[in-house]
Design a protein around this motif. Sequence first.
Motif, PDB file in Angstrom:
ATOM      1  N   UNK A 281       0.823  -1.208   0.000  1.00  0.00           N
ATOM      2  CA  UNK A 281       0.000   0.000   0.000  1.00  0.00           C
ATOM      3  C   UNK A 281       0.858   1.260   0.000  1.00  0.00           C
ATOM      4  N   UNK A 282       1.992   1.194   0.694  1.00  0.00           N
ATOM      5  CA  UNK A 282       2.874   2.355   0.756  1.00  0.00           C
ATOM      6  C   UNK A 282       3.478   2.699  -0.606  1.00  0.00           C
ATOM      7  N   UNK A 283       3.708   1.695  -1.450  1.00  0.00           N
ATOM      8  CA  UNK A 283       4.428   1.949  -2.698  1.00  0.00           C
ATOM      9  C   UNK A 283       3.528   1.926  -3.934  1.00  0.00           C
ATOM     10  N   UNK A 284       2.214   1.760  -3.747  1.00  0.00           N
ATOM     11  CA  UNK A 284       1.311   1.586  -4.885  1.00  0.00           C
ATOM     12  C   UNK A 284       0.354   2.769  -5.016  1.00  0.00           C
ATOM     13  N   UNK A 285       0.307   3.332  -6.214  1.00  0.00           N
ATOM     14  CA  UNK A 285      -0.615   4.439  -6.491  1.00  0.00           C
ATOM     15  C   UNK A 285      -2.013   3.929  -6.834  1.00  0.00           C
ATOM     16  N   UNK A 286      -2.076   2.769  -7.487  1.00  0.00           N
ATOM     17  CA  UNK A 286      -3.361   2.234  -7.910  1.00  0.00           C
ATOM     18  C   UNK A 286      -3.914   1.211  -6.941  1.00  0.00           C
ATOM     19  N   UNK A 287      -4.580   0.213  -7.490  1.00  0.00           N
ATOM     20  CA  UNK A 287      -5.204  -0.817  -6.663  1.00  0.00           C
ATOM     21  C   UNK A 287      -4.237  -1.977  -6.396  1.00  0.00           C
ATOM     22  N   UNK A 288      -4.507  -2.671  -5.290  1.00  0.00           N
ATOM     23  CA  UNK A 288      -3.743  -3.873  -4.950  1.00  0.00           C
ATOM     24  C   UNK A 288      -4.632  -5.088  -5.148  1.00  0.00           C
ATOM     25  N   UNK A 289      -4.159  -6.004  -5.966  1.00  0.00           N
ATOM     26  CA  UNK A 289      -4.858  -7.265  -6.215  1.00  0.00           C
ATOM     27  C   UNK A 289      -3.992  -8.385  -5.645  1.00  0.00           C
ATOM     28  N   UNK A 290      -4.617  -9.291  -4.911  1.00  0.00           N
ATOM     29  CA  UNK A 290      -3.862 -10.358  -4.242  1.00  0.00           C
ATOM     30  C   UNK A 290      -4.331 -11.719  -4.733  1.00  0.00           C
TER      31      UNK A 290
END
Length: 483
Positions: free
Chosen positions: A363-372
């Motif tokens: 989350x700290x390094x991502x501008x967009x969405x996180x998909x797991x």
Amino acid sequence: MKLSELLRDVTPVVIQGDNSIEISGISYDSRKVQKNFIFVCIKGDTVNGNDFIFEAINNGAIAIITDENLPPKIENVTFVKVNDSKIALASISSLFYNEPSKEIGLVGVTGTNGKTTVIHYIGDVLEAYGNPTGLIGTLGYEFKNKQINIERINPTTPESLELQTLFRNFIDYGAKNVVMEVTSSALYKNRVDFCDFNVGVFTNLSQDHLEIHGTMENYKNEKLKLFRKCALGVINLDDKFSKEIIEKATCRILTYGIDKEADIKASKIRYDNDSVTFIVGLKGISKEITINIPGKFTVYNTLATIGACYGLGLEINEILNLVSTIKNVPGRLELVNNNSNKNVIIDYAHTPDALEKLLMMARQITKGKIIVVFGCGGDRDKSKRGIMGMAAGVLSDYTIITSDNPRTENPLDIIEDIEEGMNVIKANHEKIIDRKKAIERGLSLLKDDDLLVIAGKGHEDYQIIGNTKIHFDDREIVQALLG
């Protein structure tokens, strides 16, 4: 070496036969016994060595060590009954190889998460310092480019016989240090008994391996044993269990941390997409360093490394200059290069705490969405599955639950256990049993600023389905799909 010499640190209950015989080797596998060997009867999860005594004798064993009742006397075979065969195996293995752990700087790293990464970081610094270093852990046995021809019986910490053999091999190759992962199972099963640890490192403690230990209390107590076997304990002071470990340890203590006033402390931390920069303070010395691996846990792992190297006698300024040589570890926060310029990270995170920290870093390094994309292993602690589902649901934008190593469990049952946690928080998710199809689905959802996190298997290049191990590598799948 005479049998009587090998029994120096063992107190036999009964000796039946001649203890002055010459021993040429040790084995706990009857199939590997050769002429004039000791056969040590140990009990595994599914096999009891005592059932193979006569096979061992037929193959050349002239001495048998057991913690069960002795069979009738056999001519030219000496039987030794002990209280615990595992402890006896560790003792005689160390003596047979002339106590090799006393000839090296030995570092043991224990904790729920971070062990593999920390041993490699320590190895990087020691090698850069000019100290040849052997590594023993989840990724195998490593020393420069040498071929280590010792069979891996256990996935992380070897059985005591293999361990002492490794120490001697490393020394023969020129190693000055050995850095190894020490699992709770290894401590519980006496694999590292009679090892002379210079430094023990504690990374953290969170829920894992309850299928072995039953309770967190038992799990913690096994970890504690390392700090009664080492000269110096390097302890993560920010972990909630650190106070108890420090109180019950018998070694000297050096602490590290971010939040608390530790001996080795990180401050003024700056997180970037591909690195982290912070100031390290130790013994009145303060220096800003940059590690080209992102995330808060990189800071913790680096501090643990600094503490271990300092405990081995390296000068602090040299250590701080050399930490820049730390390299990323395969399957640990590994960015997968691809021709489509998609943001994909593979990581071994397979516990609730590890997955939570991984996604917080993401989350700290991502501008967009996180998909797991993740699953949980079969025939392992079931209670963590729902917790991991909740962690993924809270910290990602979308989750694809899939298979990990289902082993003998039904993959769908495992997935539904994970889903229970996701349903509690009504998280956005879907279920795809086939891991390859799950990864393909995750990639299809990625937009330019999004990040796909594929968790759970990391460096592993296989899946265990039933009792069969098949080739499967998350990295290869991504690169095949994206080019």
